[in-house]
Write an enzyme that holds these catalytic residues in place. Structure first.
Site: not given
Ligand code: UD1
Ligand code: UDP
Length: 355
Positions: A202-204
């Site tokens: 999860l990084h967007r």
């Protein structure tokens, strides 16, 4: 022929690992490697150079953080200096990060031809920094190395057939990397979760920088970890910062970002991939695992068409429902969608032959 390659972010190291090797093995090609510094923690950068035997960068620009304009601008200034000194025949860039755009723009302004690996991908969402970076990079490149047929079709729709820009479908270099390194996968040190866990990344920015979306995803992950299967989350530094700022609590199995060999091990042992990453969607497929993608669009549309990947956005209920339905589901890569692991050699051969 001298090629200056500009890289700076984690996925670019993984892509460069196979292309740099192919360049080294191709007569008549010499590569000068520029690391912008965009990713700089040891586990976001050095680990990949060590594990994947990427040559040490000839230039380390140490440019990271700040706003998009600030970061991209500083990169543009410093890359131009390198190009004026090195006078390369080509500049090679990968993907859609700020390092990609800075490298391509610095080169194009000096009339140095640009080769873009992973060209033609589109999400059709101009709110994404990556969409801006990739559209602009494609426009100022001389050779576009597309990973998929849909990428070629995107460029045709944008009128590239009428331009003096070569559009070539070479396959996806990430399949080369996955195939080359999968036999060397290693378990992360101290990892004790049993197989069948949910591997999450999860990084967007569209998720982390939107408090509602981030809270909805955190709620889904906490629920899945408590009720379905352990959620293993190697946490990207961007996400770690935002989670702390927002005062959110992640009750999942958090680990530090891992090296590529550890990531491949996690992919091999997971029961489901739940991600908002671009690259990880395909790696799930290469490893035969179903993927649930926490985004509203994907550039890798063929995986959705092949029913290997499902888009659920940042909706808590949809994430939980899709993860529950897909946990343990195997998918088969029979279609050769991504070129079969030969993309890097094709790219090097083409660079050798163009003038
Ligand atoms: C960047 C790319 C994104 C890509 C991702 C891969 C852009 C616009 N975005 O996003 O397309 O999917 O890389 O992971 O180029 N940070 C650290 N340590 C690091 C790296 C970053 O602390 O080693 C921090 C930075 O200081 C910054 C934040 O994380 O505050 C975000 O980093 P940045 O490189 O701007 O964007 P990413 O989210 O990593
Ligand atoms: N990756 C890794 N360690 C991690 C998380 C991801 O090696 O802890 C690898 C992953 O296997 C893939 C690449 O990093 O090859 C994807 O990078 P990321 O998700 O950061 O960027 P994106 O592909 O979304 O641009």
């Amino acid at each position: 022929m001298k090629i200056v390659t500009v890289i700076g972010a984690r996925p670019q190291f993984i892509k460069a690992s196979v292309v740099s090797k192919a360049i080294q093995e191709t007569d008549g090609l010499a590569e000068v490697l520029v690391h912008t510094g965009q990713h700089f923690d040891a586990n976001m950068s050095d680990v990949f150079f060590d594990q994947l035997a990427i040559p040490r960068p000839d230039y380390q620009l140490n440019i990271s953080s700040g706003s998009h304009g600030d970061m991209t601008g500083r990169m543009l200034i410093e890359i131009e200096k390198v190009l004026l000194q090195e006078k390369p025949d080509w500049v090679l860039v990968y993907g859609d990060t700020n390092s990609t755009l800075a490298g391509a723009l610095a080169a194009a302004k000096l009339h140095i031809p640009v080769a873009h690996v992973e060209a033609g991908l589109r999400s059709f969402n101009m709110q994404m920094p990556e969409e801006i970076n990739r559209i602009l990079t494609d426009q100022i490149s001389s050779v576009l190395f597309c990973p998929t047929d849909s990428a070629v079709a995107n460029l045709e729709r944008e009128g590239f057939a009428d331009k003096l820009i070569q559009v070539l479908q070479v396959g996806d270099v990430m399949q080369d990397s996955a195939e080359l390194f999968a036999p060397r996968a290693i378990m992360p040190v101290g990892f004790s979760v049993v197989d069948g866990f949910i591997l999450t990344t999860l990084h967007r920015a569209e998720n982390t920088d939107n408090p509602q979306r981030l809270a909805a995803i955190v709620a889904a992950l906490n629920h899945l970890h408590a009720h379905l299967a352990p959620v293993v989350l190697p946490l990207h530094p961007r996400t770690r910062k935002v989670i702390a700022e927002q005062g959110l609590t992640l009750n999942v199995h958090l680990i530090e970002p891992v090296g590529y060999l550890e990531m491949l091990w996690l992919l091999q042992h997971t029961g489901l991939v739940l991600t908002d990453s671009g690259g990880v969607q395909k790696e799930a497929f290469f490893m035969g695992k179903a993927c649930v993608t926490m985004r509203d669009q994907t550039e890798w549309v063929e995986l959705v068409e092949a029913e290997a990947n499902e888009l659920v956005g940042a909706d808590t209920d949809k994430i939980i429902e899709a993860a529950t339905r897909n946990l343990g589901r195997a998918v088969k890569d029979e279609s050769g969608l991504y070129g079969g692991g030969k993309a890097a050699k094709r790219i090097a051969r083409i660079l050798q032959s163009v003038n």
